[in-house]
Motif scaffolding. Sequence first.
Motif, PDB file in Angstrom:
ATOM      1  N   ARG A 129       0.919  -1.216   0.107  1.00 47.69           N
ATOM      2  CA  ARG A 129       0.004   0.023  -0.010  1.00 47.69           C
ATOM      3  C   ARG A 129       0.958   1.196  -0.144  1.00 47.69           C
ATOM      4  N   THR A 130       1.854   1.317   0.431  1.00 50.16           N
ATOM      5  CA  THR A 130       3.001   2.581   0.476  1.00 50.16           C
ATOM      6  C   THR A 130       3.685   2.479  -0.842  1.00 50.16           C
ATOM      7  N   ARG A 131       3.246   3.607  -1.705  1.00 50.87           N
ATOM      8  CA  ARG A 131       3.983   3.890  -2.918  1.00 50.87           C
ATOM      9  C   ARG A 131       5.272   4.093  -2.821  1.00 50.87           C
ATOM     10  N   ARG A 132       5.593   5.078  -1.821  1.00 49.16           N
ATOM     11  CA  ARG A 132       7.006   5.548  -1.615  1.00 49.16           C
ATOM     12  C   ARG A 132       7.234   6.332  -0.376  1.00 49.16           C
ATOM     13  N   LEU A 133       8.343   6.361   0.109  1.00 54.92           N
ATOM     14  CA  LEU A 133       8.764   7.216   1.114  1.00 54.92           C
ATOM     15  C   LEU A 133       9.758   8.348   0.999  1.00 54.92           C
ATOM     16  N   PHE A 134       9.278   9.515   1.236  1.00 51.82           N
ATOM     17  CA  PHE A 134      10.250  10.730   0.923  1.00 51.82           C
ATOM     18  C   PHE A 134      10.676  11.017   2.295  1.00 51.82           C
ATOM     19  N   VAL A 135      12.317  10.887   2.269  1.00 49.16           N
ATOM     20  CA  VAL A 135      12.964  11.373   3.803  1.00 49.16           C
ATOM     21  C   VAL A 135      13.623  12.520   3.500  1.00 49.16           C
ATOM     22  N   PRO A 169      15.953  -4.475   5.087  1.00 50.08           N
ATOM     23  CA  PRO A 169      15.962  -3.218   4.457  1.00 50.08           C
ATOM     24  C   PRO A 169      14.310  -2.930   4.385  1.00 50.08           C
ATOM     25  N   LEU A 170      13.971  -1.492   3.933  1.00 55.27           N
ATOM     26  CA  LEU A 170      12.505  -1.151   3.903  1.00 55.27           C
ATOM     27  C   LEU A 170      12.084  -1.797   2.254  1.00 55.27           C
ATOM     28  N   ASP A 171      11.194  -2.316   2.443  1.00 50.10           N
ATOM     29  CA  ASP A 171      10.398  -2.872   1.062  1.00 50.10           C
ATOM     30  C   ASP A 171       9.556  -1.732   0.505  1.00 50.10           C
ATOM     31  N   VAL A 172       9.944  -0.526   0.245  1.00 47.32           N
ATOM     32  CA  VAL A 172       9.396   0.578  -0.370  1.00 47.32           C
ATOM     33  C   VAL A 172      10.359   1.378  -1.168  1.00 47.32           C
ATOM     34  N   PRO A 173       9.821   1.830  -2.069  1.00 48.85           N
ATOM     35  CA  PRO A 173      10.930   2.848  -2.879  1.00 48.85           C
ATOM     36  C   PRO A 173      11.013   4.138  -2.044  1.00 48.85           C
ATOM     37  N   LEU A 174      12.352   4.513  -2.140  1.00 51.21           N
ATOM     38  CA  LEU A 174      12.815   5.437  -1.084  1.00 51.21           C
ATOM     39  C   LEU A 174      13.386   6.931  -2.054  1.00 51.21           C
ATOM     40  N   THR A 175      13.059   7.828  -1.716  1.00 45.61           N
ATOM     41  CA  THR A 175      13.542   9.045  -2.170  1.00 45.61           C
ATOM     42  C   THR A 175      14.144  10.053  -0.911  1.00 45.61           C
ATOM     43  N   PRO A 179      21.036   4.107   0.708  1.00 43.30           N
ATOM     44  CA  PRO A 179      20.691   3.061  -0.385  1.00 43.30           C
ATOM     45  C   PRO A 179      20.716   1.656   0.358  1.00 43.30           C
ATOM     46  N   ALA A 180      21.502   1.448   1.467  1.00 45.82           N
ATOM     47  CA  ALA A 180      21.814   0.090   2.155  1.00 45.82           C
ATOM     48  C   ALA A 180      20.657  -0.045   3.043  1.00 45.82           C
ATOM     49  N   PHE A 181      19.721   0.946   3.169  1.00 44.14           N
ATOM     50  CA  PHE A 181      18.444   0.510   3.953  1.00 44.14           C
ATOM     51  C   PHE A 181      17.160   0.547   3.182  1.00 44.14           C
ATOM     52  N   ALA A 182      17.521   0.471   1.871  1.00 46.99           N
ATOM     53  CA  ALA A 182      16.440   0.484   0.978  1.00 46.99           C
ATOM     54  C   ALA A 182      16.230  -0.898   0.184  1.00 46.99           C
ATOM     55  N   GLY A 183      15.229  -1.687   0.384  1.00 46.02           N
ATOM     56  CA  GLY A 183      15.139  -2.860  -0.449  1.00 46.02           C
ATOM     57  C   GLY A 183      14.676  -2.624  -1.903  1.00 46.02           C
ATOM     58  N   ARG A 184      13.847  -1.663  -2.158  1.00 46.07           N
ATOM     59  CA  ARG A 184      13.527  -1.489  -3.371  1.00 46.07           C
ATOM     60  C   ARG A 184      13.910  -0.456  -4.206  1.00 46.07           C
ATOM     61  N   GLY A 185      15.086   0.165  -3.897  1.00 45.22           N
ATOM     62  CA  GLY A 185      15.835   1.222  -4.625  1.00 45.22           C
ATOM     63  C   GLY A 185      15.771   2.491  -3.842  1.00 45.22           C
ATOM     64  N   CYS A 186      16.685   3.150  -3.978  1.00 44.83           N
ATOM     65  CA  CYS A 186      17.000   4.298  -3.239  1.00 44.83           C
ATOM     66  C   CYS A 186      17.634   5.499  -4.224  1.00 44.83           C
ATOM     67  N   GLU A 187      17.119   6.644  -4.210  1.00 42.57           N
ATOM     68  CA  GLU A 187      17.666   7.915  -4.760  1.00 42.57           C
ATOM     69  C   GLU A 187      17.965   8.891  -3.986  1.00 42.57           C
ATOM     70  N   LEU A 188      19.006   9.640  -4.312  1.00 40.86           N
ATOM     71  CA  LEU A 188      19.462  10.600  -3.409  1.00 40.86           C
ATOM     72  C   LEU A 188      19.315  12.071  -4.365  1.00 40.86           C
TER      73      LEU A 188
END
Length: 263
Positions: free
Chosen positions: A114-120, A187-193, A212-221
């Motif tokens: 259900r979580t489409r993305r996390l923006f940190v 790692p988080l099972d959610v795309p991460l920005t 990126p080490a904490f993101a299981g479905r991809g991370c962008e900086l």
Amino acid sequence: MAPDGDRWLLPLKEATREPAVALICFPYAGGNPTLFRPWADDLDDNVGMVAVRLPGRGTRINEPSCADWATLLERASDALDPLLRAPHAFFGHSFGGRLAYELAHLAAVEHPGRTRRLFVSGCRSPNRARTPRLHHLPDAEFRTALRDMGGMPEDLMASEPLLRMLVPAVRNDIRLAELWDDRAVMPLDVPLTVLYGRDDPVDPAATMRSWPAFAGRGCELVELPGAHFFLETHRRLVLDVINERLGTSGAQARRRPRSAGRP
């Protein structure tokens, strides 16, 4: 979306186009959730928005803050549960980014997919310690540190009655942020920005590199201009990033920020 009377949730925008997604926003330490109100007009039509009202600030300023992560996460997760059953995304800045990250982990387990993305935003990775620590400073030094960080309106800093009411919540949030480390096993099972300010002295670029080490479905900086409170000084660029990832209108940012490893 939650009704206006809900203690924890401040509805700010309804989605008017499918596929709808609710953007759940968490402010920085001691921040009032109304800081997200100006975002409503610039979000894509399919993106709804609700800000989270935490105890100890805003309309809940007379309530005690949650003193530990376990209590905060339990209470916030229970309050958000109806929203988490539908498609949603999280946005959190600084302390709010840490809270959003922890809740995204819980949501991935309780409401998978259900979580489409996390923006940190403006938030170091969990393995990077925050130094020097501020939460233990005497009151006068703590207030000076808050003023130096920015983000606190000058009229508030000049009001002794308001400061007496707000400083305990800010100190508590900063204490939780400074004692925060990675609580998750996987790692988080959610795309991460991850967004950060080019000139941020609080959570600089070097503290972002391990995300990126904490993101299981991809991370962008994503680097943006500005210091720690770039979400206010460069609000439009932040909203461009959000709309590009969640929106359906195809709108592109006027000036695309530099990013790495976009999923």
